[in-house]
Design a protein around this motif. Sequence first.
Motif, PDB file in Angstrom:
ATOM      1  N   UNK A  48     -20.796   6.107  13.931  1.00  0.00           N
ATOM      2  CA  UNK A  48     -21.102   5.507  12.628  1.00  0.00           C
ATOM      3  C   UNK A  48     -22.212   6.288  11.933  1.00  0.00           C
ATOM      4  N   UNK A  49     -23.205   6.738  12.687  1.00  0.00           N
ATOM      5  CA  UNK A  49     -24.290   7.527  12.105  1.00  0.00           C
ATOM      6  C   UNK A  49     -23.753   8.838  11.529  1.00  0.00           C
ATOM      7  N   UNK A  50     -22.877   9.514  12.269  1.00  0.00           N
ATOM      8  CA  UNK A  50     -22.256  10.741  11.765  1.00  0.00           C
ATOM      9  C   UNK A  50     -21.406  10.451  10.537  1.00  0.00           C
ATOM     10  N   UNK A  51     -20.702   9.335  10.554  1.00  0.00           N
ATOM     11  CA  UNK A  51     -19.872   8.940   9.416  1.00  0.00           C
ATOM     12  C   UNK A  51     -20.733   8.745   8.175  1.00  0.00           C
ATOM     13  N   UNK A  52     -21.862   8.064   8.319  1.00  0.00           N
ATOM     14  CA  UNK A  52     -22.788   7.892   7.194  1.00  0.00           C
ATOM     15  C   UNK A  52     -23.177   9.243   6.593  1.00  0.00           C
ATOM     16  N   UNK A  53     -23.543  10.156   7.461  1.00  0.00           N
ATOM     17  CA  UNK A  53     -24.059  11.445   6.989  1.00  0.00           C
ATOM     18  C   UNK A  53     -22.955  12.291   6.374  1.00  0.00           C
ATOM     19  N   UNK A  54     -21.752  12.178   6.922  1.00  0.00           N
ATOM     20  CA  UNK A  54     -20.620  12.916   6.361  1.00  0.00           C
ATOM     21  C   UNK A  54     -20.261  12.388   4.980  1.00  0.00           C
ATOM     22  N   UNK A  55     -20.315  11.096   4.805  1.00  0.00           N
ATOM     23  CA  UNK A  55     -20.039  10.489   3.499  1.00  0.00           C
ATOM     24  C   UNK A  55     -21.023  11.010   2.455  1.00  0.00           C
ATOM     25  N   UNK A  56     -22.300  11.029   2.802  1.00  0.00           N
ATOM     26  CA  UNK A  56     -23.302  11.516   1.850  1.00  0.00           C
ATOM     27  C   UNK A  56     -23.180  13.023   1.634  1.00  0.00           C
ATOM     28  N   UNK A  57     -22.800  13.748   2.683  1.00  0.00           N
ATOM     29  CA  UNK A  57     -22.616  15.192   2.558  1.00  0.00           C
ATOM     30  C   UNK A  57     -21.532  15.516   1.535  1.00  0.00           C
ATOM     31  N   UNK A 346     -22.562  31.803   4.328  1.00  0.00           N
ATOM     32  CA  UNK A 346     -21.801  30.945   3.417  1.00  0.00           C
ATOM     33  C   UNK A 346     -20.461  30.546   4.021  1.00  0.00           C
ATOM     34  N   UNK A 347     -19.827  31.503   4.711  1.00  0.00           N
ATOM     35  CA  UNK A 347     -18.548  31.221   5.367  1.00  0.00           C
ATOM     36  C   UNK A 347     -18.728  30.167   6.464  1.00  0.00           C
ATOM     37  N   UNK A 348     -19.802  30.297   7.244  1.00  0.00           N
ATOM     38  CA  UNK A 348     -20.069  29.341   8.321  1.00  0.00           C
ATOM     39  C   UNK A 348     -20.355  27.957   7.752  1.00  0.00           C
ATOM     40  N   UNK A 349     -21.115  27.908   6.676  1.00  0.00           N
ATOM     41  CA  UNK A 349     -21.417  26.619   6.056  1.00  0.00           C
ATOM     42  C   UNK A 349     -20.146  25.933   5.565  1.00  0.00           C
ATOM     43  N   UNK A 350     -19.251  26.697   4.958  1.00  0.00           N
ATOM     44  CA  UNK A 350     -18.012  26.104   4.464  1.00  0.00           C
ATOM     45  C   UNK A 350     -17.142  25.611   5.615  1.00  0.00           C
ATOM     46  N   UNK A 396     -28.569  27.025   6.570  1.00  0.00           N
ATOM     47  CA  UNK A 396     -27.398  26.557   7.318  1.00  0.00           C
ATOM     48  C   UNK A 396     -27.827  25.701   8.504  1.00  0.00           C
ATOM     49  N   UNK A 397     -28.875  26.117   9.216  1.00  0.00           N
ATOM     50  CA  UNK A 397     -29.371  25.310  10.329  1.00  0.00           C
ATOM     51  C   UNK A 397     -29.849  23.944   9.853  1.00  0.00           C
ATOM     52  N   UNK A 398     -30.500  23.918   8.691  1.00  0.00           N
ATOM     53  CA  UNK A 398     -30.965  22.637   8.145  1.00  0.00           C
ATOM     54  C   UNK A 398     -29.781  21.737   7.794  1.00  0.00           C
ATOM     55  N   UNK A 399     -28.720  22.332   7.253  1.00  0.00           N
ATOM     56  CA  UNK A 399     -27.517  21.563   6.946  1.00  0.00           C
ATOM     57  C   UNK A 399     -26.928  20.976   8.230  1.00  0.00           C
ATOM     58  N   UNK A 400     -26.803  21.815   9.252  1.00  0.00           N
ATOM     59  CA  UNK A 400     -26.307  21.335  10.543  1.00  0.00           C
ATOM     60  C   UNK A 400     -27.129  20.160  11.043  1.00  0.00           C
ATOM     61  N   UNK A 405     -28.850  16.252  13.886  1.00  0.00           N
ATOM     62  CA  UNK A 405     -30.223  15.787  14.126  1.00  0.00           C
ATOM     63  C   UNK A 405     -30.635  15.915  15.593  1.00  0.00           C
ATOM     64  N   UNK A 406     -30.601  17.145  16.112  1.00  0.00           N
ATOM     65  CA  UNK A 406     -30.985  17.387  17.506  1.00  0.00           C
ATOM     66  C   UNK A 406     -32.003  18.516  17.655  1.00  0.00           C
ATOM     67  N   UNK A 407     -32.357  19.160  16.558  1.00  0.00           N
ATOM     68  CA  UNK A 407     -33.191  20.356  16.665  1.00  0.00           C
ATOM     69  C   UNK A 407     -34.628  20.047  17.067  1.00  0.00           C
ATOM     70  N   UNK A 408     -35.173  18.988  16.532  1.00  0.00           N
ATOM     71  CA  UNK A 408     -36.584  18.694  16.800  1.00  0.00           C
ATOM     72  C   UNK A 408     -36.712  17.940  18.118  1.00  0.00           C
TER      73      UNK A 408
END
Length: 466
Positions: A48-57, A346-350, A396-400, A405-408
């Motif tokens: 559900x958390x991923x779904x929330x973030x994907x919707x906003x993305x 840019x290709x990776x982000x897309x 791109x890392x920030x977008x990921x 939300x695992x980097x920090x």
Amino acid sequence: MALRFYNTLSQQVEEFSPARNNTVRMYTCGPTVYDYAHIGNFRSFTFVDLLRKCIRLNGFQLQHVMNITDVDDKIIRNAVAQHKPLDEYTNIYTEAFLEDCRALRLERPEVLARATEHIDEMASAIGKLSESGHTYTTDGSVYFKIASFPEYGKLSHNDFSGNIAGARVDVDSYEKADARDFALWKAPKDGEPFWDTSLGPGRPGWHIECSVMAIQYLGETLDIHAGGIDLVFPHHENEIAQSESLTGKPFARFWLHAEFLMVEGQKMSKSLGNYYTLRDLLAKGHAPETIRYLLASVPYRKQLNFTFDGLKAAAIAIDRLRNFRLRLETDRFPEGADGAAAARAAQAEQAFRDALSDDLNTAEALAAVFEYIRDANSAMDAGSFHAGDGAAALKFLDLFDSVFDVMKPAVKAGELSDAEIDARIADRTAAKKARNFALADQIRDQLLAEGIILEDTKSGVRWKRK
């Protein structure tokens, strides 16, 4: 790519957008607060958390309601056994659940709706269902007549024709896939809590709780209703029957369900000794972001086999991500910028965005990230990655991380903060400049003892947590 989801109702992947304006109205089934939530529960809540973030993305706004079931059969049984008032008992596990959510970095829904705060609204809804001929009363309890809703079974795709015989079921949840009239309102039993309402004394059944709260906060037709696959029948099937009988309108346009979590290839159960709460895993020393990564790594419509080897692999993957970011931020690269490097980012982000938009395909999204990291590391090793290429890579890392939300690293109670670590590193640098190498080594050893690894590079000092 347009946002697409697999709709349990239609059994097809469909293009998604909200029905009105730009706001997605979403209801998800929250915890029943009778015990600590286990990792199977958190597989669904992470989805559900991923779904929330994907919707906003994808540029949509979100109005998300999640219920807290703080009255049902199990809760009452346990509270009575422990001689505790209902609210005192449920508050313990409600707060524990919210604390666990914070540990796993799960965003809080816009509305958390507690069932016990909506009893009068539930009684009113049941009264309306009775007025329209959808219920009957026996010994003070009110039951929904399955036969009054001909479409019963359309979500679970069970064929109940010829099987709607009026048999009743009093328990809130049951596994047998047959159509049984279910309790909307339960007459009080000796020693159990109850509420005095327009229906008389009693308490609501589990299924009516979600319908009433969803409609109250989101309207008669939701954009998305989501939860675990175990809720399709009978809970969500019953929600549809009572909600659509109440309003005469479709209850939800899209139904999304996360598959089961297995543990080491087996169904999780206390009898097998493979039943884990989040707190169990944290007590074993596993970082919350590692658990989150593993729960998020398998697409939600596939079963997830939760293993301790999988947790180790998740920790290695996160280290790879963090080391790449550390290299971007601390290495010295040739001046200028490379057009090919910018195009690759840019290709990776897309590819990352497309994977998430394709029914939340987290495995493909992660593949796009690690393929990019491999290519970028190769370019760095070859000297073809330039200082001007770093901004696109960090973006791109920030977008990921805005999704996963695992980097920090999680900072445990008593651990050094980032600022404290930086201050000690500055002290060590000053000691080395003063040629006080004994003090510099002492600071390094102290940091290592506290789980902080230093690396001296030609670009300066880099550090990371163990």
